[in-house]
Each structure stands twice: as structure tokens, then as C-alpha cells.
Design a protein around this motif. Structure first.
Motif, PDB file in Angstrom:
ATOM      1  N   MET A  63       0.815  -1.210   0.000  1.00 58.99           N
ATOM      2  CA  MET A  63       0.000   0.000   0.000  1.00 58.99           C
ATOM      3  C   MET A  63       0.855   1.269   0.000  1.00 58.99           C
ATOM      4  N   VAL A  64       0.369   2.268  -0.717  1.00 62.41           N
ATOM      5  CA  VAL A  64       0.913   3.625  -0.639  1.00 62.41           C
ATOM      6  C   VAL A  64      -0.061   4.437   0.209  1.00 62.41           C
ATOM      7  N   GLU A  65       0.415   4.931   1.335  1.00 64.86           N
ATOM      8  CA  GLU A  65      -0.434   5.712   2.223  1.00 64.86           C
ATOM      9  C   GLU A  65      -0.470   7.165   1.750  1.00 64.86           C
ATOM     10  N   GLU A 235       6.086  12.459  -4.497  1.00 64.09           N
ATOM     11  CA  GLU A 235       6.880  12.146  -5.685  1.00 64.09           C
ATOM     12  C   GLU A 235       7.495  10.747  -5.624  1.00 64.09           C
ATOM     13  N   LYS A 236       7.936  10.315  -4.443  1.00 59.41           N
ATOM     14  CA  LYS A 236       8.613   9.018  -4.314  1.00 59.41           C
ATOM     15  C   LYS A 236       7.696   7.846  -4.644  1.00 59.41           C
ATOM     16  N   ASP A 237       6.382   8.060  -4.581  1.00 58.09           N
ATOM     17  CA  ASP A 237       5.429   6.974  -4.826  1.00 58.09           C
ATOM     18  C   ASP A 237       4.702   7.095  -6.160  1.00 58.09           C
ATOM     19  N   ILE A 238       4.994   8.133  -6.918  1.00 59.88           N
ATOM     20  CA  ILE A 238       4.200   8.421  -8.117  1.00 59.88           C
ATOM     21  C   ILE A 238       4.242   7.291  -9.136  1.00 59.88           C
ATOM     22  N   ARG A 275       6.107  18.876  -4.245  1.00 64.22           N
ATOM     23  CA  ARG A 275       6.553  17.675  -4.971  1.00 64.22           C
ATOM     24  C   ARG A 275       5.521  16.559  -4.850  1.00 64.22           C
ATOM     25  N   THR A 276       4.306  16.879  -5.181  1.00 62.82           N
ATOM     26  CA  THR A 276       3.213  15.912  -5.112  1.00 62.82           C
ATOM     27  C   THR A 276       2.455  15.913  -6.429  1.00 62.82           C
ATOM     28  N   LYS A 299      -5.311   4.474   1.427  1.00 64.09           N
ATOM     29  CA  LYS A 299      -4.232   3.576   1.034  1.00 64.09           C
ATOM     30  C   LYS A 299      -4.522   3.085  -0.379  1.00 64.09           C
ATOM     31  N   ILE A 300      -3.515   3.176  -1.238  1.00 70.30           N
ATOM     32  CA  ILE A 300      -3.657   2.725  -2.621  1.00 70.30           C
ATOM     33  C   ILE A 300      -2.876   1.420  -2.789  1.00 70.30           C
TER      34      ILE A 300
END
Length: 377
Positions: A63-65, A235-238, A275-276, A299-300
Motif C-alpha cells: 500500500m501507498v499511504e 513524488e517518491k510513490d508516483i 513535490r506531489t 491507502k492505494i
């Protein structure tokens, strides 16, 4: 549970080293261990609906929170402003009132409305004369009786007033004032603003008698029939986010319930300051009473992994630590369980990942139903 007994067995082993009289002893080494067991009778196990189970390989998502809010599409929100300035004559609505498309919202009054109608009427009344002059000069010019100059001048005058008439007509229509009424010399100082959409009044910035300028926001209408998630991803999860991925979200200020959604659109540009990137999600069910502006924790699900898992209700907590009840024996019809500490990973679909398995294997049986009845948490 009156017939469920808790047996706590403990022992202390002391190693005593020394010399001399037995009454003068010196403790040189001390070690203590403690084990806890729970015994449940077979009768209570059956009557209370308890159940055993093994660890199974489960699918757990990565998951990406993120966080964001409930929002509505632009077409479901309307900011009402005035085309021309005026004083508020009538405001029958309040915040929360439901309105239909085409319903009157507010009535403005201004001398400028009267002047515009007068100007339109003056131009309109000259059109017939100018049209007749144009037609006459055109005929005379074609018969080479009148000069080209007179013909072009008549044409210019007519077309200029015709364009001015059409422009004023459109302005009156934008003000919701009928040009046909004006042509019949029915002139009004009022202009009514109608609702462009169905929805509810969420903001009201004016009252009777207040002045409204063309740039001023009068009120806001929002249609909650279709709401969506507007999430912010760092940005780190894009690169992990793709259309169609599952979203789980909660509204922490309103409910502990978890709701479902799906990634529908992923933004194509990064906001420089934070940075989003924006992620747009469609809800599985839109009848949950969601309101625009509600804050959400989400959460994705980006991908999945296989890991050992048990039902969440098999786990209980004591002073911040997580435990399982592992079956160690069945003697005389009674079931004896040992309390085993575990480390947990992610949870999904009613199961939790067991990440520490030094003392466990897939043949072990655990109490997976009824733990709450024993420990109440």
C-alpha cells in the motif's frame, strides 16, 4: 466464561554456589521463565462456537499511504456571480436549501438594467428605417441612379445598428431579461439569476439590500450526487500509481468504517512546492453520506505479496504486544493453549500478516474464533 479456567504455572530456578554451612547460602546465578496457558473444556469449545485454524498463505497488498478529501467534479459545482452590478432585492434561500436547475436564486435591481433596455429599444426602433434606406439605396445603385457612396453609407449604418442590436439582445438574455418584452416597451429594473444545476446551497455571501459587483461570489451550489476522492501522492510513490488500482479510505473525523474506491485518473504534472501529484478516485458506493471537503486517510494498493496470515480475530493484545493462542495439547477432552507473542504486518480482507514465525509452523493450530470472549479485546 465461568467454566473456562486460566492456569498460570511458574517456576524459579536458583543456582546456589558457595562453601561452608548450608544455612549461609549465596545466590550466584538467577534465572526465571514464565509460561502462560489457557484451558478450555471441549463442552465450552463446542457450545461457544470456538474454532481452530492454521496459518495460510494469504495475498497481502503493498500500500501507498496518502491523504486527501472528498470532492465533486467541476460540473457538479457552481459559483454564482452577477453579469452586472446591482442591489439584492430578493434572497429567499438559505445555506442547505435544495434547488433545481432553472430555479430562481436571487433578484437584483439596478438602473443599469434600465439603461441597457432603453438603448436596445432605441437601436431596435431604428432598424426598420435603416433597413428600408439600405434596400432603397441598393436598388438605386443597381439601377445606376444613386451613387456607390450613398449605397455603402446606407449599408454601413444598417449593419452597424444590426450588430449593436444583436449584441444588446444577447446581453439582455444573459441578464435573463426578455428582449421581446423590451420590444413591447415593457422595461424592468430587475434581473433574476437562475440555478444552472441541481444541488444544495453551500455558501451564501449576500443579504437583502447588499450591493453585488460583477466579480463578487454571491453563492455556491454543490451537487453531491457524484462525489470522488482527490488524493495527494508524494513524488517518491508516483511511479507506483496506475489507473484501476484499488483504494481503501477512512474518514477519521466521522467514522472508523473503511470504504472502497478505484484510481480513475493520475495527474500528469508535479506541484513544484510540495513535490506531489493529484490522484482522482471513483468511489464504489456514493450513497455513504459523503460531503465535499471531508478529510480522508487513504491507502492505494500498488501490488501484492504472498505471506503467512491468520484471521484478525485470532490476535489479541496485552500491554501493546500481540499474541496468539497456540494449541499445545488435548487432554481429557480439554484443549490447552499456549500464549505466543507475534509480530504483525499488513492487514487485508479480515486477515493479518504474521511476520515473526520462529516458534510457529504451518502445522500449528490456533484459536481463530472466540479469542475475544476470553480476553475481551
Amino acid at each position: 466464561m465461568k467454566n473456562i479456567s486460566f492456569i498460570y504455572a511458574s517456576f524459579l530456578a536458583l543456582l546456589i554456589a558457595g562453601c561452608g554451612n548450608q544455612k549461609s547460602t549465596e545466590t550466584s546465578n538467577e534465572e526465571s521463565t514464565e509460561t502462560s496457558t489457557v484451558i478450555v473444556t471441549q463442552e465450552q469449545f463446542n457450545s461457544s462456537g470456538f474454532a481452530l485454524g492454521n496459518m495460510q498463505k494469504q495475498t497481502f497488498p503493498n500500500m501507498v499511504e496518502t491523504s486527501g478529501m472528498i470532492d465533486v467534479p467541476p460540473k457538479n459545482k457552481a459559483i454564482i456571480t452577477a453579469l452586472m452590478g446591482g442591489f439584492v432585492k430578493k434572497t429567499p434561500l438559505l445555506v442547505g436549501d435544495r434547488v433545481k436547475k432553472g430555479q430562481p436564486l436571487i433578484t437584483l435591481e439596478s438602473q443599469e438594467f434600465v439603461k441597457m433596455q432603453q438603448e436596445y429599444l432605441e437601436v431596435f426602433n431604428q432598424l426598420d428605417f435603416l433597413k428600408a434606406e439600405y434596400d432603397r439605396n441598393k436598388t438605386l445603385f443597381e439601377e445606376k441612379i444613386a451613387s456607390q457612396k450613398n449605397y455603402l453609407e446606407a449599408k454601413s449604418n444598417y449593419e452597424t445598428f444590426l450588430a449593436k442590436s444583436e449584441g444588446l439582445r444577447k446581453q439582455l438574455q444573459m441578464l435573463n431579461i426578455s428582449p421581446k418584452d423590451v420590444e413591447q416597451r415593457i422595461i424592468t429594473p430587475e434581473a433574476v439569476i437562475y440555478s444552472p444545476i441541481d444541488g444544495s446551497i453551500t455558501k451564501m455571501h449576500v443579504s437583502t439590500g447588499s450591493y453585488v459587483s460583477p466579480s463578487m461570489e454571491i453563492l455556491e451550489i454543490v451537487d453531491n450526487e457524484h462525489v470522488h476522492l482527490e488524493l495527494t501522492v508524494f513524488e517518491k510513490d508516483i511511479l507506483k500509481i496506475k489507473k484501476g488500482q484499488e483504494i481503501q479510505f477512512k474518514i477519521p473525523e466521522a467514522s472508523e468504517e473503511t470504504f472502497g474506491a478505484e484510481v480513475y485518473l493520475v495527474g500528469t504534472s508535479i506541484e513544484d512546492a510540495q513535490r506531489t501529484i493529484k490522484v482522482h478516485g471513483h468511489l464504489e458506493k456514493e450513497d455513504g453520506g459523503f460531503l465535499p471537503g471531508m478529510f480522508v486517510d487513504a491507502k492505494i494498493m500498488t501490488d501484492t505479496t504472498k505471506a503467512w496470515g491468520l484471521p484478525e480475530e485470532a490476535v489479541f493484545n496485552v500491554e501493546g504486544s500481540s499474541y496468539l493462542l497456540k494449541l499445545i495439547s488435548k487432554e481429557g477432552g480439554d484443549l490447552q493453549f499456549e500464549r505466543v507473542g507475534v509480530t504483525l504486518g499488513d492487514s487485508y480482507a479480515g486477515h493479518v500478516e504474521i511476520t515473526s514465525q520462529e516458534k510457529l509452523n504451518d502445522n500449528d493450530q490456533f484459536l481463530v474464533k472466540g479469542v475475544y470472549d476470553l480476553f475481551g479485546n
